[in-house]
Design a protein around this motif. Structure first.
Motif, PDB file in Angstrom:
ATOM      1  N   MET A   1       8.210   1.878 -29.688  1.00 54.00           N
ATOM      2  CA  MET A   1       9.605   2.059 -29.254  1.00 54.00           C
ATOM      3  C   MET A   1      10.532   1.234 -30.152  1.00 54.00           C
ATOM      4  O   MET A   1      11.280   0.359 -29.712  1.00 54.00           O
ATOM      5  N   ALA A   2      10.467   1.557 -31.450  1.00 52.75           N
ATOM      6  CA  ALA A   2      11.248   0.843 -32.450  1.00 52.75           C
ATOM      7  C   ALA A   2      11.760   1.832 -33.489  1.00 52.75           C
ATOM      8  O   ALA A   2      11.139   2.873 -33.750  1.00 52.75           O
ATOM      9  N   VAL A   3      12.907   1.509 -34.082  1.00 55.53           N
ATOM     10  CA  VAL A   3      13.512   2.343 -35.123  1.00 55.53           C
ATOM     11  C   VAL A   3      12.746   2.158 -36.430  1.00 55.53           C
ATOM     12  O   VAL A   3      12.504   1.026 -36.860  1.00 55.53           O
ATOM     13  N   GLU A   4      12.376   3.276 -37.065  1.00 54.22           N
ATOM     14  CA  GLU A   4      11.700   3.219 -38.356  1.00 54.22           C
ATOM     15  C   GLU A   4      12.671   3.406 -39.514  1.00 54.22           C
ATOM     16  O   GLU A   4      12.571   2.721 -40.527  1.00 54.22           O
ATOM     17  N   HIS A   5      13.617   4.337 -39.366  1.00 57.21           N
ATOM     18  CA  HIS A   5      14.591   4.591 -40.438  1.00 57.21           C
ATOM     19  C   HIS A   5      15.730   5.436 -39.876  1.00 57.21           C
ATOM     20  O   HIS A   5      15.548   6.150 -38.883  1.00 57.21           O
ATOM     21  N   SER A   6      16.894   5.367 -40.507  1.00 57.68           N
ATOM     22  CA  SER A   6      18.051   6.170 -40.093  1.00 57.68           C
ATOM     23  C   SER A   6      18.692   6.820 -41.308  1.00 57.68           C
ATOM     24  O   SER A   6      18.665   6.266 -42.414  1.00 57.68           O
ATOM     25  N   TRP A   7      19.281   8.012 -41.089  1.00 54.29           N
ATOM     26  CA  TRP A   7      19.970   8.742 -42.143  1.00 54.29           C
ATOM     27  C   TRP A   7      21.322   9.218 -41.626  1.00 54.29           C
ATOM     28  O   TRP A   7      21.418   9.789 -40.528  1.00 54.29           O
ATOM     29  N   ASP A   8      22.371   9.010 -42.403  1.00 48.60           N
ATOM     30  CA  ASP A   8      23.675   9.603 -42.120  1.00 48.60           C
ATOM     31  C   ASP A   8      23.705  10.980 -42.764  1.00 48.60           C
ATOM     32  O   ASP A   8      23.378  11.133 -43.956  1.00 48.60           O
ATOM     33  N   THR A   9      24.098  11.996 -42.008  1.00 44.70           N
ATOM     34  CA  THR A   9      24.091  13.364 -42.532  1.00 44.70           C
ATOM     35  C   THR A   9      25.518  13.862 -42.746  1.00 44.70           C
ATOM     36  O   THR A   9      26.471  13.324 -42.170  1.00 44.70           O
ATOM     37  N   PRO A  10      25.683  14.909 -43.543  1.00 43.11           N
ATOM     38  CA  PRO A  10      27.013  15.525 -43.698  1.00 43.11           C
ATOM     39  C   PRO A  10      27.330  16.518 -42.591  1.00 43.11           C
ATOM     40  O   PRO A  10      28.396  17.140 -42.612  1.00 43.11           O
ATOM     41  N   CYS A  11      26.419  16.688 -41.618  1.00 43.48           N
ATOM     42  CA  CYS A  11      26.605  17.683 -40.555  1.00 43.48           C
ATOM     43  C   CYS A  11      27.536  17.141 -39.472  1.00 43.48           C
ATOM     44  O   CYS A  11      27.222  16.127 -38.836  1.00 43.48           O
ATOM     45  N   SER A  12      28.624  17.823 -39.246  1.00 41.85           N
ATOM     46  CA  SER A  12      29.612  17.375 -38.264  1.00 41.85           C
ATOM     47  C   SER A  12      29.188  17.752 -36.850  1.00 41.85           C
ATOM     48  O   SER A  12      28.566  18.797 -36.620  1.00 41.85           O
ATOM     49  N   SER A  13      29.560  16.884 -35.892  1.00 42.39           N
ATOM     50  CA  SER A  13      29.319  17.190 -34.475  1.00 42.39           C
ATOM     51  C   SER A  13      30.413  18.099 -33.905  1.00 42.39           C
ATOM     52  O   SER A  13      30.254  18.650 -32.824  1.00 42.39           O
ATOM     53  N   LYS A  14      31.511  18.270 -34.637  1.00 42.36           N
ATOM     54  CA  LYS A  14      32.604  19.118 -34.177  1.00 42.36           C
ATOM     55  C   LYS A  14      32.176  20.584 -34.252  1.00 42.36           C
ATOM     56  O   LYS A  14      31.710  21.059 -35.285  1.00 42.36           O
ATOM     57  N   GLY A  15      32.351  21.286 -33.157  1.00 44.32           N
ATOM     58  CA  GLY A  15      31.961  22.680 -33.102  1.00 44.32           C
ATOM     59  C   GLY A  15      30.470  22.890 -32.891  1.00 44.32           C
ATOM     60  O   GLY A  15      30.025  24.032 -32.781  1.00 44.32           O
ATOM     61  N   ALA A  16      29.707  21.800 -32.811  1.00 39.33           N
ATOM     62  CA  ALA A  16      28.259  21.912 -32.617  1.00 39.33           C
ATOM     63  C   ALA A  16      27.934  21.957 -31.127  1.00 39.33           C
ATOM     64  O   ALA A  16      28.593  21.307 -30.318  1.00 39.33           O
ATOM     65  N   GLU A  17      26.900  22.732 -30.758  1.00 39.53           N
ATOM     66  CA  GLU A  17      26.469  22.798 -29.367  1.00 39.53           C
ATOM     67  C   GLU A  17      25.068  22.209 -29.183  1.00 39.53           C
ATOM     68  O   GLU A  17      24.707  21.785 -28.087  1.00 39.53           O
ATOM     69  N   ALA A  18      24.269  22.176 -30.251  1.00 44.75           N
ATOM     70  CA  ALA A  18      22.901  21.661 -30.168  1.00 44.75           C
ATOM     71  C   ALA A  18      22.363  21.479 -31.580  1.00 44.75           C
ATOM     72  O   ALA A  18      23.016  21.847 -32.567  1.00 44.75           O
ATOM     73  N   ALA A  19      21.151  20.905 -31.654  1.00 43.78           N
ATOM     74  CA  ALA A  19      20.468  20.746 -32.932  1.00 43.78           C
ATOM     75  C   ALA A  19      18.991  20.536 -32.658  1.00 43.78           C
ATOM     76  O   ALA A  19      18.590  20.225 -31.535  1.00 43.78           O
ATOM     77  N   PHE A  20      18.181  20.717 -33.693  1.00 47.39           N
ATOM     78  CA  PHE A  20      16.751  20.458 -33.557  1.00 47.39           C
ATOM     79  C   PHE A  20      16.182  20.019 -34.901  1.00 47.39           C
ATOM     80  O   PHE A  20      16.765  20.290 -35.959  1.00 47.39           O
ATOM     81  N   MET A  21      15.054  19.322 -34.835  1.00 43.56           N
ATOM     82  CA  MET A  21      14.328  18.907 -36.033  1.00 43.56           C
ATOM     83  C   MET A  21      13.124  19.817 -36.213  1.00 43.56           C
ATOM     84  O   MET A  21      12.447  20.164 -35.241  1.00 43.56           O
ATOM     85  N   ALA A  22      12.841  20.222 -37.452  1.00 43.27           N
ATOM     86  CA  ALA A  22      11.647  20.999 -37.779  1.00 43.27           C
ATOM     87  C   ALA A  22      11.248  20.641 -39.198  1.00 43.27           C
ATOM     88  O   ALA A  22      12.043  20.795 -40.131  1.00 43.27           O
ATOM     89  N   CYS A  23      10.042  20.128 -39.353  1.00 44.36           N
ATOM     90  CA  CYS A  23       9.552  19.711 -40.668  1.00 44.36           C
ATOM     91  C   CYS A  23      10.512  18.724 -41.324  1.00 44.36           C
ATOM     92  O   CYS A  23      11.016  18.968 -42.426  1.00 44.36           O
ATOM     93  N   ASN A  24      10.794  17.625 -40.646  1.00 43.97           N
ATOM     94  CA  ASN A  24      11.681  16.554 -41.097  1.00 43.97           C
ATOM     95  C   ASN A  24      13.047  17.055 -41.575  1.00 43.97           C
ATOM     96  O   ASN A  24      13.698  16.426 -42.416  1.00 43.97           O
ATOM     97  N   THR A  25      13.497  18.178 -41.029  1.00 46.22           N
ATOM     98  CA  THR A  25      14.780  18.758 -41.418  1.00 46.22           C
ATOM     99  C   THR A  25      15.627  19.016 -40.179  1.00 46.22           C
ATOM    100  O   THR A  25      15.156  19.602 -39.198  1.00 46.22           O
ATOM    101  N   LEU A  26      16.868  18.570 -40.243  1.00 41.25           N
ATOM    102  CA  LEU A  26      17.818  18.778 -39.153  1.00 41.25           C
ATOM    103  C   LEU A  26      18.470  20.149 -39.281  1.00 41.25           C
ATOM    104  O   LEU A  26      18.920  20.536 -40.372  1.00 41.25           O
ATOM    105  N   HIS A  27      18.525  20.892 -38.183  1.00 44.05           N
ATOM    106  CA  HIS A  27      19.200  22.178 -38.124  1.00 44.05           C
ATOM    107  C   HIS A  27      20.254  22.089 -37.019  1.00 44.05           C
ATOM    108  O   HIS A  27      19.910  21.942 -35.845  1.00 44.05           O
ATOM    109  N   VAL A  28      21.521  22.180 -37.391  1.00 44.49           N
ATOM    110  CA  VAL A  28      22.622  22.036 -36.435  1.00 44.49           C
ATOM    111  C   VAL A  28      23.158  23.420 -36.073  1.00 44.49           C
ATOM    112  O   VAL A  28      23.465  24.228 -36.955  1.00 44.49           O
ATOM    113  N   VAL A  29      23.269  23.664 -34.769  1.00 41.90           N
ATOM    114  CA  VAL A  29      23.697  24.963 -34.248  1.00 41.90           C
ATOM    115  C   VAL A  29      25.146  24.860 -33.791  1.00 41.90           C
ATOM    116  O   VAL A  29      25.498  23.985 -32.987  1.00 41.90           O
ATOM    117  N   TYR A  30      25.983  25.776 -34.291  1.00 38.36           N
ATOM    118  CA  TYR A  30      27.410  25.774 -33.977  1.00 38.36           C
ATOM    119  C   TYR A  30      27.770  27.017 -33.168  1.00 38.36           C
ATOM    120  O   TYR A  30      27.067  28.034 -33.192  1.00 38.36           O
TER     121      TYR A  30
END
Length: 397
Positions: A300-329
């Motif tokens: 229960m510890a943080v290993e690493h963090s990444w800032d993404t260019p994906c905005s939360s504005k207009g987004a309704e959900a997101a998911f991770m698949a194969c270490n890749t973020l997919h943001v749904v708008y």
């Protein structure tokens, strides 16, 4: 004989007189006792009055002395304050002199030290990224290329909720978590039991000691991970079988704003993929862009963090698949959901995903979209319906 009769008649009279005299003497004694008691009480009252007067005089003298001392303390305080202010002025002058001498001194040696430290940090960061890349590529060899089909499994519950399988277990159990705030999990033996009309009667109810907030829960290796209701950024690890809290942690920077603008009930969205447990959230410091955090579920510890260019504005959900973020708008009124931002934590955009990839022809909005790495499909909650999206993936080049 006559004399004897007279004497006999006088005896009762004398007895009566003597009795009356005796009673008079007793009354006199009682009056005397009462008089003495009154005299004693009067003396004690008089002494009490004298004591009270003495106490009052003593109190007045003591009050005068205290007020005098307090006045002296106020004077001393004013003098001390003046000395402290004078000392602070001297310290400020000395600090300005030190700053001046420091500004005119040659600082090349310090610059060299800082440059060496920066080089070392850059080398360590590059090595860390290299290790992550090797680890992630070794365990994930495919990428999302599209959404193949959808199936509405059930329509139960309100607008917000989540449902899922445990990809870390071999069993086929289904878990239902209804509502943005709740403390009861419903566990079903399999998906067929879940699909039955009276499915809630056949569910095993698992109460939580602490309620969840939002719809960003995941179940992994027999544990439920969720954002604790009422906390800013506390993540709880709950053992479903033992019904106990196994661990807790705080996620730095999270919880101040919603992870997705169109799903304001979710501040922290937990996700699973082939690499394990992730947390998705937005921060004011990133101007509302989504932040990805890799979490070690055992420690229960943080290993690493990444800032993404994906905005939360207009987004309704997101998911991770194969270490890749997919943001749904989507639109605020609900429409055709579409993936419009994809971010690989290894620093490369996924060339196989169309930035405007729609979720087929279904209209509405999603409260939750979670990826199941074991079955390679999405478990989604849309307008009260539980939906499965099958994915089309392609091999990494």
């Amino acid at each position: 004989m006559v004399a004897f009769q007279v004497h006999f008649l006088l005896i009762p009279s004398l007895m009566s007189i003597m009795g009356a005299a005796q009673y008079m003497m007793q009354d006199a004694a009682l009056l005397s006792y009462i008089d003495q008691r009154f005299l004693s009480l009067e003396k004690r009252l008089e002494k009490c009055d004298q004591d009270v007067l003495e106490y009052m005089d003593e109190f007045r003298e003591f009050s005068k002395a205290v007020l005098s001392r307090l006045a002296g303390l106020s004077t001393d305080k004013a003098e001390l304050k003046g000395e402290v202010e004078h000392l602070l002025t001297r310290v400020e002058h000395a600090q300005r002199d030190i700053d001046y001498f420091g500004s005119v001194m040659d600082s090349n040696a310090c610059v060299e030290v800082h440059e060496d430290l920066l080089k070392q940090q850059l080398l360590e960061e590059a090595e860390g990224k290299k290790r992550l890349k090797l680890m992630f590529n070794a365990s994930c060899d495919h990428m999302l290329a599209g959404i193949r089909s959808l199936k509405v499994v059930k329509k139960t519950g309100g607008k917000h909720g989540s449902w899922m399988k445990d990809p870390g277990k071999k069993h086929a159990k289904i878990y239902l978590l209804s509502g943005p705030v709740n403390n009861v999990i419903l566990e079903f033996a399999n998906i067929m039991t879940f699909m039955e009309n009276n499915q809630t009667l056949k569910a095993r109810r698992v109460p939580l000691p602490l309620s969840w907030e939002g719809t960003g829960q995941v179940i992994y290796q027999g544990f439920l991970f969720y954002h604790r209701y009422g906390s800013l950024n506390e993540i709880v690890k709950f053992n479903i079988q033992r019904r106990t809290i196994a661990d807790q942690m705080l996620l730095p920077g999270a919880g101040r704003i919603p992870a997705y603008q169109l799903s304001p009930q979710t501040k922290i969205d937990l996700a699973l993929d082939e690499q394990g447990l992730w947390a998705l959230h937005a921060e004011p410091e990133t101007r509302g862009n989504i932040v990805i955090t890799k979490i070690n579920p055992a420690a229960m510890a943080v290993e690493h963090s990444w800032d993404t260019p994906c905005s939360s504005k207009g987004a309704e959900a997101a998911f991770m698949a194969c270490n890749t973020l997919h943001v749904v708008y989507n639109s605020p009124s609900g429409g055709s959901s579409r993936i419009q931002c994809v971010y690989d934590v290894l620093g490369a955009l996924n060339p196989y995903v169309d930035p405007g990839l729609p979720f087929l022809k279904r209209q509405g909005s999603h409260s939750t979209i979670h990826y199941n790495p074991k079955e390679k499909q999405l478990f989604a909650w849309g307008d009260g319906s539980q939906i499965i999206y099958k994915l089309h993936t392609e091999q990494k080049v």
